[in-house]
Design an enzyme around this catalytic site. Structure first.
Site, PDB file in Angstrom:
ATOM      1  N   ASP A 314       0.867  -1.260  -0.019  1.00 49.99           N
ATOM      2  CA  ASP A 314      -0.044  -0.013  -0.020  1.00 49.99           C
ATOM      3  C   ASP A 314       0.942   1.278   0.018  1.00 49.99           C
ATOM      4  O   ASP A 314       2.187   1.260   0.070  1.00 49.99           O
ATOM      5  CB  ASP A 314      -0.797   0.007   1.163  1.00 49.99           C
ATOM      6  CG  ASP A 314      -2.133   0.513   1.009  1.00 49.99           C
ATOM      7  OD1 ASP A 314      -3.136   0.355   1.626  1.00 49.99           O
ATOM      8  OD2 ASP A 314      -2.011   1.865   0.382  1.00 49.99           O
ATOM      9  N   GLU A 504     -10.514   6.515   4.481  1.00 50.96           N
ATOM     10  CA  GLU A 504      -9.483   5.983   5.530  1.00 50.96           C
ATOM     11  C   GLU A 504      -9.732   6.773   6.916  1.00 50.96           C
ATOM     12  O   GLU A 504     -10.874   6.952   7.443  1.00 50.96           O
ATOM     13  CB  GLU A 504      -8.166   6.220   4.622  1.00 50.96           C
ATOM     14  CG  GLU A 504      -8.085   5.334   3.401  1.00 50.96           C
ATOM     15  CD  GLU A 504      -6.722   5.325   2.672  1.00 50.96           C
ATOM     16  OE1 GLU A 504      -6.568   5.669   1.577  1.00 50.96           O
ATOM     17  OE2 GLU A 504      -5.723   5.133   3.775  1.00 50.96           O
TER      18      GLU A 504
HETATM   19  C1  GLC Z   1      -4.617   4.049  -0.083  1.00 50.49           C
HETATM   20  C2  GLC Z   1      -5.440   3.072   0.470  1.00 50.49           C
HETATM   21  C3  GLC Z   1      -5.460   1.831  -0.614  1.00 50.49           C
HETATM   22  C4  GLC Z   1      -5.291   2.408  -2.106  1.00 50.49           C
HETATM   23  C5  GLC Z   1      -4.099   3.166  -2.239  1.00 50.49           C
HETATM   24  C6  GLC Z   1      -3.741   3.773  -3.751  1.00 50.49           C
HETATM   25  O1  GLC Z   1      -3.591   4.550   1.153  1.00 50.49           O
HETATM   26  O2  GLC Z   1      -5.195   2.425   1.604  1.00 50.49           O
HETATM   27  O3  GLC Z   1      -6.831   1.186  -0.422  1.00 50.49           O
HETATM   28  O4  GLC Z   1      -5.268   1.447  -3.087  1.00 50.49           O
HETATM   29  O5  GLC Z   1      -3.755   4.036  -1.231  1.00 50.49           O
HETATM   30  O6  GLC Z   1      -4.593   5.032  -3.651  1.00 50.49           O
END
Ligand code: GLC
Length: 643
Positions: A314, A504
């Site tokens: 991530d 988030e």
């Molecule tokens: C974010 C999220 C993830 C996402 C990634 C790219 O922090 O946790 O779900 O796909 O970054 O945007």
């Protein structure tokens, strides 16, 4: 004289090793063993391509920068294998960029990549989590919590297919979806990304989503799906985003792992690691951050479950592994991360990682395994697409409208109130009634979905606009805060209440807060106070990313609807509020809760024993009797909840 280790110490060490091995076995054995399905011709192509790559090119394939931090020339120079746009990342930093502009940038990246590594295409990943939500003009579907309320796998598969088409239209190849969290505490800011609290439902809908997204991969209509976030992202203590998930090995496999088994059955080709940590609550072992967890990423996912796709980290997630930084983390790669999402610091990451391999801190065999997985995924997908780069290819309004209808959950109803007659005169109140931002929630045009306005959604229809279309503008009066109107002049009031969009951790309900909507949005309570009991029945809709404590609001409503975050197709809301003018049968409310609905401000648990409504709850709207007793309202409406 060398001292012999005491027998006691030796015995202790042996016991500890044995215990550790027992713990490891318990973790792996908790999962069903799966066998790899290999395609000999594909594997031969993978091996041939691997041989053409230098070490630096191999690390380049493992690197995923954000599009705002890299140029096509740098993609060629560093042999970059994949890029992403984050939430709110657009070509040229322009939120109004057209599908053709997205496509043009993708083709520039692709041409550069193929010059660096002929025959090895680049992949562009994006968070298409409820339609192609970063691109202006795309249809936005209800979020997963709403799709969970439909329980309709065919619908979810169709949405996956439509989303894949939209992603392809813009020239992209990879959707970072579906989220397969089985949420345990609804304070989590990502509850709405989950299909629900029932592992079997998450498995069934997760599988359908992957099938829809990946179905047309080989002919350029489908995209790579992503099973995320591995694993137990929704199980953290108090719903704290990126926190610690306590679970036994059996709970890890049977609850948090259910979605992954469904995704693997659908042939998912990518998995995203979770920011969260795992503590084995049976063996009392703190396994730490998932991004550094070799036992679960390699021992379980790659070996036991025979997953032969790629694991992507991530956003800067490797930086959270003890001893690591965002641009240097051999531990994460050795644990099983194959593609590192390193949006900004990708140049030092490449230099540091090449050095780590040269110094033996990352075995070349691990790099080759990672690149084999990347190549296997890339060669499983048609790099070009027949889908036209048009706005129409981003849209599926009737499918989204159906999803809205099927997702609404009726929690309270005065028999006979709904559906309203097509000739009804209605007063609409609540600022969210005319806000596509509130109607769409997080991950909509931008990351948080807050800093947008209706102009960002030219394709969208607010509930207000949908009611005007349905009833005629002269029968619909809009009074945002309800202070300028007299409800008794109308047949009904429609009140729209809403959570402010979030994504988030920004959406976490903090431990000093509680689930009472009125506490977090007092302006909504004020609006309802102005119109309730003033001579017209009140139909209240709540736009929210999770169940909330609303007894005080439901007591001031004659009908109360959990509308989740419906997305751009507000007409789906009007379909259930107003009887069809053409004499077709009214569909009624078929949505049923995929999470329990709280009876108190501190009922955070997805396994609450005494909620207002349980999982599966909800009315059809055809009931002839209703419980008219008011819901209890605690003396202290805003308690500090027990930890
Ligand atoms: C974010 C999220 C993830 C996402 C990634 C790219 O922090 O946790 O779900 O796909 O970054 O945007």
């Amino acid at each position: 004289m060398t001292r012999k280790p005491s027998l006691l110490l030796l015995a202790g060490a042996l016991l500890a090793t044995a215990a550790g091995a027992a713990d490891t076995d318990a973790v792996v054995q908790a999962w069903p063993a799966r066998r790899p399905l290999r395609d000999a011709a594909l594997e031969a192509r993978v091996e041939a391509a691997l041989k053409t790559l230098s070490l630096r090119q191999k690390i380049g394939q493992m690197t995923q920068p954000e599009i705002g931090a890299i140029t096509p020339d740098e993609v060629r120079e560093y042999a970059i294998g994949t890029v992403l746009n984050g939430g709110g990342g657009w070509p040229g930093q322009d939120r109004a960029a057209t599908p053709a502009q997205w496509r043009a940038l993708s083709e520039q990246f692709q041409a550069a990549a193929l010059q660096a590594t002929p025959g090895i295409p680049l992949l562009w990943g994006t968070d298409a989590v409820h339609g192609h939500n970063n691109v202006r003009g795309a249809t936005l579907f209800p979020h997963n919590i709403a799709l969970g309320a439909t329980r309709d796998a065919d619908l979810v598969r169709d949405i996956g297919r439509a989303t894949a088409r939209a992603v392809r239209a813009s020239g992209l190849h990879w959707a970072f979806a579906p989220t397969l969290a089985v949420v345990q505490d609804i304070r989590w800011g990502r509850t709405y990304e989950s299909f629900g609290a029932d592992p079997a439902l998450v498995k069934r809908l997760g599988q359908a989503s992957v099938e829809g997204l990946q179905e047309g991969m080989k002919d350029g209509r489908g995209v790579l799906a992503t099973a995320k976030h591995y694993i137990a992202d929704g199980g953290t203590r108090r719903g704290i985003d990126q926190g610690v998930s306590p679970a036994t090995p059996a709970e890890l496999a049977q609850v948090h792992g259910a979605g992954y088994l469904g995704a693997l059955d659908a042939g998912v080709l990518t998995v995203m690691a979770s920011f969260s940590s795992w503590t084995d609550s049976a063996g009392h072992v703190e396994h730490g951050k998932m991004h550094g967890n070799r036992l679960l990423m390699t021992g379980v996912l790659k070996d036991r479950l025979a997953f032969d796709g790629l694991i992507v980290s991530d956003w800067d997630g490797i930086g959270q592994v003890p001893g690591c930084t965002v641009d240097d983390c051999p531990a994460a790669i050795n644990a099983g991360i194959d593609v590192v999402m390193v949006p900004l610091h990708w140049k030092p990451f490449i230099a540091n990682t090449v050095k780590a391999v040269e110094q033996g801190r990352i075995p070349i065999a691990r790099v080759d395994d990672a690149v084999r997985r990347i190549l296997r995924v890339k060669l499983s997908l048609a790099a070009t697409t027949p889908v036209p780069a048009t706005v129409e290819a981003l849209q599926a309004p009737e499918l989204a409208r159906r999803a809205v209808r099927e997702s609404l959950v009726l929690l309270k109803h005065s028999p006979g109130l709904l559906p309203l007659k097509p000739t009804a005169r209605v007063l609409v109140v609540g600022p969210a009634a005319d806000s596509l931002a509130h109607q769409s929630g997080g991950w909509s045009v931008t990351w948080q979905g807050r800093d947008t306005s209706n102009v960002d959604y030219p394709q969208g229809t607010t509930l207000l606009a949908a009611l005007r279309q349905r009833l005629g503008a002269t029968r619909v009066s809009y009074d945002a805060d309800g202070s300028q109107s007299d409800p008794k002049d109308f047949d009904a009031v429609i009140a729209v209440l809403a959570e402010t969009p979030y994504a988030e951790g920004e959406g976490d309900v903090r431990i000093t807060e509680n689930l009472r909507h009125s506490r977090r949005h007092p302006q909504d309570e004020a609006v309802l106070q102005r119109v309730s009991g003033r001579g017209a029945p009140v139909v209240t809709l709540l736009y929210s990313g999770r169940p909330l404590y609303v007894n005080d609001l439901a007591n001031r409503s004659d009908a109360f609807i959990a509308a989740w975050q419906p997305g751009t197709e507000g007409a789906g809301l009007a379909d259930l509020l107003v009887a069809p003018a053409d004499g077709k049968p009214w569909p009624g409310f078929t949505g049923r809760l995929s999470f329990p609905w709280p009876a108190g401000p501190c009922q955070f648990s997805a396994r609450e024993a005494r909620p207002w409504w349980p999982v599966g709850g909800g009315l059809s709207g055809r009931e002839t009797r209703a419980d008219a007793r008011p819901l209890p309202e605690p003396a202290d409406p805003a308690p500090i909840c027990p930890l």
